[in-house]
Every structure is written in structure tokens, then in C-alpha cells.
Design an enzyme around this catalytic site. Structure first.
Site, PDB file in Angstrom:
ATOM      1  N   LYS A  52      40.674  44.169  30.439  1.00 13.91           N
ATOM      2  CA  LYS A  52      40.149  44.081  31.811  1.00 13.91           C
ATOM      3  C   LYS A  52      41.285  43.914  32.812  1.00 13.91           C
ATOM      4  CE  LYS A  52      37.250  44.037  35.081  1.00 13.91           C
ATOM      5  NZ  LYS A  52      36.745  45.371  35.485  1.00 13.91           N
ATOM      6  N   ASN A  58      26.316  29.007  46.854  1.00 11.94           N
ATOM      7  CA  ASN A  58      26.738  30.314  46.361  1.00 11.94           C
ATOM      8  C   ASN A  58      26.465  31.296  47.494  1.00 11.94           C
ATOM      9  OD1 ASN A  58      27.322  32.616  44.973  1.00 11.94           O
ATOM     10  ND2 ASN A  58      25.538  32.579  43.624  1.00 11.94           N
ATOM     11  N   GLY A  59      27.456  32.135  47.823  1.00 15.51           N
ATOM     12  CA  GLY A  59      27.255  33.116  48.887  1.00 15.51           C
ATOM     13  C   GLY A  59      28.361  33.008  49.932  1.00 15.51           C
ATOM     14  N   GLU A  95      37.205  56.516  29.627  1.00 21.32           N
ATOM     15  CA  GLU A  95      37.337  55.142  29.117  1.00 21.32           C
ATOM     16  C   GLU A  95      36.054  54.643  28.455  1.00 21.32           C
ATOM     17  OE1 GLU A  95      38.198  52.144  32.042  1.00 21.32           O
ATOM     18  OE2 GLU A  95      37.100  53.168  33.594  1.00 21.32           O
ATOM     19  N   LYS A 148      36.063  57.281  34.287  1.00 23.82           N
ATOM     20  CA  LYS A 148      34.929  56.560  33.709  1.00 23.82           C
ATOM     21  C   LYS A 148      34.518  57.186  32.384  1.00 23.82           C
ATOM     22  CE  LYS A 148      34.500  53.101  35.830  1.00 23.82           C
ATOM     23  NZ  LYS A 148      35.849  53.225  36.163  1.00 23.82           N
ATOM     24  N   GLU A 195      37.808  59.660  39.650  1.00 29.88           N
ATOM     25  CA  GLU A 195      37.190  58.414  39.168  1.00 29.88           C
ATOM     26  C   GLU A 195      36.087  58.728  38.155  1.00 29.88           C
ATOM     27  OE1 GLU A 195      37.888  55.478  39.019  1.00 29.88           O
ATOM     28  OE2 GLU A 195      36.021  54.451  38.544  1.00 29.88           O
ATOM     29  N   TRP A 226      33.343  30.640  42.373  1.00 27.19           N
ATOM     30  CA  TRP A 226      34.169  31.859  42.400  1.00 27.19           C
ATOM     31  C   TRP A 226      34.721  31.911  43.823  1.00 27.19           C
ATOM     32  CZ3 TRP A 226      36.182  35.628  39.417  1.00 27.19           C
ATOM     33  CH2 TRP A 226      36.571  36.816  40.018  1.00 27.19           C
ATOM     34  N   CYS A 272      29.212  32.460  41.963  1.00 18.90           N
ATOM     35  CA  CYS A 272      29.208  31.052  41.576  1.00 18.90           C
ATOM     36  C   CYS A 272      27.999  30.774  40.677  1.00 18.90           C
ATOM     37  CB  CYS A 272      29.108  30.177  42.812  1.00 18.90           C
ATOM     38  SG  CYS A 272      30.359  30.576  44.037  1.00 18.90           S
ATOM     39  N   ARG A 290      29.524  34.173  34.518  1.00 19.38           N
ATOM     40  CA  ARG A 290      29.505  34.679  35.899  1.00 19.38           C
ATOM     41  C   ARG A 290      30.904  34.655  36.527  1.00 19.38           C
ATOM     42  NH1 ARG A 290      24.135  34.309  38.101  1.00 19.38           N
ATOM     43  NH2 ARG A 290      24.903  34.039  40.198  1.00 19.38           N
ATOM     44  N   HIS A 293      44.037  78.098  40.883  1.00 19.95           N
ATOM     45  CA  HIS A 293      45.490  78.081  40.641  1.00 19.95           C
ATOM     46  C   HIS A 293      45.823  77.684  39.207  1.00 19.95           C
ATOM     47  CE1 HIS A 293      46.125  78.756  44.883  1.00 19.95           C
ATOM     48  NE2 HIS A 293      45.275  77.771  45.133  1.00 19.95           N
TER      49      HIS A 293
HETATM   50  C1  AGP Z   1      38.988  50.958  35.617  1.00 18.23           C
HETATM   51  O1  AGP Z   1      37.704  51.211  35.076  1.00 18.23           O
HETATM   52  C2  AGP Z   1      39.941  50.321  34.619  1.00 18.23           C
HETATM   53  N1  AGP Z   1      39.402  49.116  34.144  1.00 18.23           N
HETATM   54  C3  AGP Z   1      41.371  50.259  35.126  1.00 18.23           C
HETATM   55  O2  AGP Z   1      41.756  51.551  35.522  1.00 18.23           O
HETATM   56  C4  AGP Z   1      41.630  49.299  36.324  1.00 18.23           C
HETATM   57  O3  AGP Z   1      41.055  49.838  37.484  1.00 18.23           O
HETATM   58  C5  AGP Z   1      43.151  49.212  36.514  1.00 18.23           C
HETATM   59  O4  AGP Z   1      43.703  48.675  35.336  1.00 18.23           O
HETATM   60  C6  AGP Z   1      43.548  48.351  37.702  1.00 18.23           C
HETATM   61  O5  AGP Z   1      43.109  47.033  37.497  1.00 18.23           O
HETATM   62  P1  AGP Z   1      43.142  46.026  38.756  1.00 18.23           P
HETATM   63  O6  AGP Z   1      42.230  46.601  39.781  1.00 18.23           O
HETATM   64  O7  AGP Z   1      42.671  44.708  38.203  1.00 18.23           O
HETATM   65  O8  AGP Z   1      44.564  45.968  39.250  1.00 18.23           O
END
Ligand code: AGP
Length: 606
Positions: free
Chosen positions: A601, A102-103, A488, A485, A481, A76, A2, A27, A504
Site C-alpha cells: 500500500k 468524526n467529520g 494491478e 487498475k 489509470e 484520523w 475516525c 478504519r 503512430h
Molecule cells: C495505485 O493503485 C497504487 N496503489 C500505486 O500506484 C500508488 O498510487 C503509488 O504507489 C503512490 O502511492 P502514494 O499515493 O501513497 O504516494
């Protein structure tokens, strides 16, 4: 998180408060509101709306109340969806005391029950509203002394909070308090500010006062008094803000992603608040878990990797079969699903179309839907039977970091809770693991204090054409993961493997100088020696190994140390260096860290 703003001074308060809220929009929020003291002793002027600030501004029209003090808030949502009623500020029943927060107030339910018995009438679903009614009673008990009342109330609260309050009887006075949530004082000339961070008032003053834990601040346009909860006067440190406005929005960090990496201790702690001790009805409120014979996790990208870790934890602690499905594939194979299936969509945004469509397929076939989500009131939780909200706060950078950490926490909490419901794990064990969870924020903090050397290490590999990641058990999804990272952020080919799978086929990829990151299990794990062997296999073929673990590996060219932990919880720690390496690699390659090419995003298309 928030956004919080308070203003008292020579200007009409509406403008600096609104401007401050605009500065805090980054934020992330889903409702906004303002309360002002216009006429002494009369009910406060208040306006609050769900949605963006523009909704609030539209409702204000050209009205500029004749008020020189007030508070404003961008919310938020955590407890209660983003509605006009749940928006802050919240008022006492006389409409003369306003509070913003906030919190997370952990003991808000018991406080609400107590206050309703005293005759207070509640109108919202929020945890915050319990505080404004408690403060109203305390103010009366302290003969109208708002600061003394705030000190008493803070002593009764459990959880994290930044609070600001104003009362109609005292135009020009604002009282605030903080615990595990930010609050900073802006020192002006004939005016003073309170805010979540300096970006709210940096255009007016660069003089700021730092406030510590459990401190109460009492301001007027010409005075600032800071005390502890006992009422002892304190002398806060004054400092000159060196950031410009845009840097201030990132909390002084060069990118939102780095800010969010460093927010992980707080996000994890906030997600754990009130949830680690034994059976917790909040965790699965609204869904019947009896008769579940199978769990299916559906997600995309990073959320999918969190689900893979969840599989290990839930199967171990709840003794129930768990499948983890790529949401984009799930419904097209027409999977067998029925009312004995618990489907868990994991989503930071709550709007990912692949995950939403998979949810709808499962729901149409009778499955019970339990969402894990970071965005209150978004589509996926709205279409689920129940939801466990992560409290990572808004994640601005496209590459997910703190949301992933809190998704892992949600998986662990669900595994423990489901295990207790099914009698598969005893309370003692679940509390022991809960205690291990509670240690994670400090351990992540410890890692963040030692990641500096990763900057130079990353430079060594910035021109590599590929990087491989190895892990076993929960270290395998962690490897996936880490590879995601790097892909991307650095636009570099990267691949994660199960350590035992190398021989394998993938080991054919290893040649002289291939960088390989090995996520080592805790050194007391039965799998530790097997990972040591995997590292030796790749090193023997010329790989340059970077080992992440709780002890140094002699066969590694570089060792990145992380604290030891419960084996199942280690991904929360091991992922942090991987995030930093990907971040540094993106910088070294001149990439857009917060908005990598081709990515969004929230992927709201299939
Ligand atoms: C992760 O770094 C990416 N931004 C992407 O893989 C993301 O995790 C995926 O699109 C799922 O998004 P969501 O968690 O909003 O559903």
C-alpha cells in the site's frame, strides 16, 4: 475515518469501549482516547494518546475505573497533527464535559474566535474543540439538558459530523448526533451502545437502530430517545444485523476496495467542504505563490495519473507551465529547478520514498513545496512548505480508488486557486467551476447505482490476454489509470493510449476481438468526434469497443453511460466504471482484491 464508541450499562465501561475501538481499528487512525464518568459531579476520567491503541492501553496499565458509561475515539487527523493534545475526547474548561467527533466542521474558525472572546481556553489545533466549548455554553443555557444543548449546537454547525458527549453530572447518559457521517445505536439488554458502525458492538448485540440526518440520540442503559433538531420525538427503524464481525469491518462489502469505491461520493464531498467558493486562504496557507513561473508535479502510480489531469486543469485555469514527473526518475536527471518553481508532490500515504526523495532534491535547489496528501502528519507534508489534505479517509485496499478521486479534486482546487492568485481566471468563472465540482458527489453516486451490468460485461473479457484503453485530453490520463487498475488487480496486460497516438504505431496491436475501452469526452466537446473516429479505426480492425461516455456510441459493442460534466472534471466520473471493471476482473480471475500480489500500500523503498 475516525472510530467512535459510546457505552452505558451494567458492565464497567472501559472494556466495551476499548473493545469497540479495537473493532474499528481497520478504519485507520493515528491517535486514540477515552473519557469515562467515574464520580458524579467530579471532573471526568480521561486518557488519550497519539499513535496506536496499544499506546493508550500501555498508559492505562491495569487501571479499570469504576465507571459504567463513557466514550472512546480513534482519530484520523484532519485539522491538526496526530498528537496527544489533538486526540479526542476534547473537554470543556471545567473538565466535566467530554466530546468526540468524526467529520469536518467547516465553520470552526469563526466559532473558535467567538468562544475565545467568551473566555474559553483552547488547547488543541482541532476543529472539534470549538464544538465542546459551544456545547458547554449551550448546556448551561438549557439548565443542564445535554440533549437540548446538542440540538442547539448542531443547528449552528456547518460541515459533516458524528458527535458523542458525556457530562460528569449525569453518569450513565450519552448524547449523540449525526450529519453526513455515520452513527448507529446498538440495543442491548440493560446496556446500550453508540458507534460509527456496528462492528464496534456486534459481539454484544445484533439489534441496531438507524439514525437519520440531523438527528439527536439520548441514551442511558435502559432508555433510547431520538429527536430531530426541533426536539420532536422520532421512532428510528430497528433492524437485525446480518453481518459477521469481519464483514462488518468492511461495512458489509466483500472487499475494502469495493467499499472504498462506494465511499467516493463522501470522500469527494469531504474534500470539497469549504473550498469551492472563490479564493480560499486555507488552500495555500503557509506558502507564498508570488513569482511562481513553473509548476512541477511529482508522484508515482495512480498519484502520477492524478498529476497528469492536474496539468491540464492548472495550465488552463492558472496559465502557468506544468510538468508532471515520475518521482522515481526526477532527481536522477538533475532537472533545472529554483525558487520560482512550485513543486507539488502528490501522495496518498505521504511516505512513498520515490516521491519523498524527489521532494528533497527540489527543496535543496530552492523550490517551494506544496504537498497534496491524504495522511495527516506523514513525512511528505511534514517536509513541505504547505499541504492540501485530501479527506478521502484511510484507504485500506492497495489499489487506490477514493484517494485518486480526491487527488483529482485537489488538482482542480489548486488550479482554480492559483488561477485566482495569478489573475488568470476571474471569480465568476472560478465559482461556476466550483459549482460544477459540488455536483460531482451526486454524479458519482448516480454512476454507482448503474454499475451492476459491468459484472456480466467483465466476465466476457476475463480470459483476454490484453486490454487497451483510449482517451484524449484529460481522458488520456484516465486511460492510463484504467490500465493501471487492470494490471494491478487482474494481473492482465493493459495499456493506455492517447487516442490520436494510435495511428503512430499502437494500432498495429489491434486484432480480431481485442477489447478496447474508449473514454469518450463529453459529447459537446470539440474532441468528441475525433474520439469517435479513433473508435471507428480500431473497430474496423476487429476491436470490441466498450465506450464510457454521456451518450451511446453506435460503433461501440457496449456503452457505459456516465452523466455529462465539465470537460476537465470528467475523469472523476469516467474512472468509476474503470475501477469497477478492474475489481470485477480480479474477482473473475480469483485474485486477492485488497492485497494484490507483489504490491504494497505504501512503497517506502526506492
Ligand atoms: C495505485 O493503485 C497504487 N496503489 C500505486 O500506484 C500508488 O498510487 C503509488 O504507489 C503512490 O502511492 P502514494 O499515493 O501513497 O504516494
Amino acid at each position: 475515518m475516525c472510530g467512535i464508541v459510546g457505552y452505558t450499562g451494567k458492565a464497567l465501561a472501559l472494556s466495551p469501549v476499548l473493545e469497540g475501538l479495537r473493532r474499528l481499528e481497520y478504519r485507520g487512525y493515528d491517535s486514540a482516547g477515552i473519557a469515562l464518568v467515574v464520580t458524579k459531579g467530579a471532573p471526568l476520567w480521561i486518557e488519550k494518546r497519539a499513535g496506536k491503541l496499544s499506546n493508550l492501553e500501555d498508559s492505562l496499565g491495569d487501571v479499570i475505573p469504576d465507571a459504567h458509561s463513557g466514550i472512546g475515539h480513534t482519530r484520523w487527523a484532519t485539522h491538526g497533527g496526530p498528537t496527544d493534545t489533538n486526540a479526542h475526547p476534547h473537554l470543556d474548561n471545567e473538565g466535566k464535559l467530554a466530546l468526540i467527533h468524526n467529520g469536518i466542521i467547516e465553520n470552526y474558525v469563526e466559532l473558535r474566535e467567538l468562544l475565545e472572546k467568551r473566555g474559553h481556553i483552547f488547547t488543541s489545533e482541532t476543529d472539534t474543540e470549538s464544538v465542546v466549548h459551544l456545547l458547554s455554553d449551550a448546556r448551561k443555557a438549557h439548565n443542564g439538558d445535554l440533549a437540548a444543548a446538542m440540538r442547539e449546537v448542531c443547528a449552528e454547525l456547518r460541515g459533516s459530523f458524528t458527535l458523542l458527549a458525556i457530562h460528569a453530572d449525569e453518569p450513565g447518559r450519552i448524547v449523540g448526533a449525526r450529519r453526513n457521517s455515520p452513527l448507529v445505536v446498538g440495543v442491548g439488554d440493560g446496556e446500550n451502545f453508540l458507534a460509527s458502525d456496528v462492528s464496534a458492538f456486534i459481539a454484544h448485540t445484533k439489534r441496531a437502530l438507524e439514525l437519520g440526518q440531523d438527528e439527536v440520540v439520548d441514551i442511558t442503559s435502559t432508555s433510547i430517545v431520538v429527536t430531530d433538531l426541533m426536539g420532536n420525538i422520532l421512532t428510528p427503524r430497528e433492524y437485525e444485523i446480518s453481518w459477521d464481525a469481519s464483514a462488518a469491518e468492511r461495512g458489509g462489502f466483500p472487499h475494502f476496495m469495493l467499499k472504498e469505491i462506494y465511499e467516493q461520493p463522501k470522500s469527494i464531498a469531504d474534500t470539497l467542504i469549504g473550498r469551492t467558493q472563490g479564493l480560499n486562504s486555507e488552500i495555500t496557507a503557509g506558502i507564498n505563490l508570488e513569482g511562481i513561473s513553473k509548476v512541477v508535479i511529482i508522484a508515482c502510480g495512480t498519484a502520477y495519473h492524478a498529476g497528469l489531469v492536474g496539468k491540464y486543469a492548472i495550465e488552463k485555469w492558472a496559465n502557468v507551465p506544468v510538468d508532471v514527473e515520475l518521482a522515481s526518475e526526477y532527481r536522477y536527471r538533475e532537472p533545472a529547478v529554483d525558487s520560482s518553481t512550485l513543486v507539488i508532490p502528490i501522495s496518498q500515504s505521504g511516505e512513498t520514498m520515490d516521491t519523498l526523495m524527489a521532494l528533497r532534491y527540489a527543496k535543496s535547489h530552492g523550490a517551494r513545496i506544496f504537498a497534496v496528501c491524504n495522511t495527516n502528519g506523514s513525512t511528505i507534508p511534514r517536509e513541505s512548505d504547505a499541504v492540501l489534505y485530501t479527506h478521502a479517509g484511510p484507504e485500506i485496499a492497495v489499489a487506490s480508488t477514493k484517494a485518486f478521486a480526491t487527488q483529482l479534486i485537489a488538482m482542480y482546487l489548486l488550479g482554480l486557486h492559483l488561477g485566482r492568485v495569478r489573475g488568470a481566471i476571474d471569480e465568476k468563472t472560478s465559482i461556476e467551476i466550483g459549482n460544477e465540482l459540488a455536483l460531482l458527489p451526486a454524479k458519482v453516486e448516480q454512476i454507482l447505482e448503474t454499475v451492476e451490468p459491468l459484472r456480466s460485461l467483465t466476465r466476457e473479457f476475463k480470459d483476454s490476454t490484453s486490454m487497451l484503453f483510449l482517451g484524449r485530453h484529460v481522458g488520456y490520463p484516465t486511460a492510463l489509470e484504467g490500465a493501471l487498475k487492470l494490471k494491478e488487480l487482474a494481473y492482465m496486460h493493459a495499456e493506455g493510449f492517447a487516442g490520436g497516438e494510435l495511428k503512430h504505431g499502437p494500432i498495429a496491436l489491434i486484432e480480431n476481438g481485442t477489447p478496447v475501452i474508449a473514454i469518450m469526452p463529453p459529447s459537446n466537446s470539440l474532441l468528441y468526434e475525433k474520439m469517435v473516429s479513433n473508435v471507428q479505426e480500431v473497430k474496423a480492425r476487429g476491436a470490441v469497443v466498450i465506450a464510457i461516455g454521456d451518450s451511446d456510441l453506435s460503433s461501440a459493442a457496449h456503452n457505459i453511460r456516465i452523466p455529462t460534466s465539465h470537460e476537465y472534471l470528467q475523469p472523476v466520473l469516467a474512472v468509476v466504471p474503470l475501477q469497477v471493471i478492474a475489481y470485477e476482473m480480479a474477482i473473475a480471475r480469483g485474485n486477492d482484491v485488497d492485497q494484490p500480489r507483489n504490491l504494497a500500500k505504501s512503497v517506502t523503498v526506492e
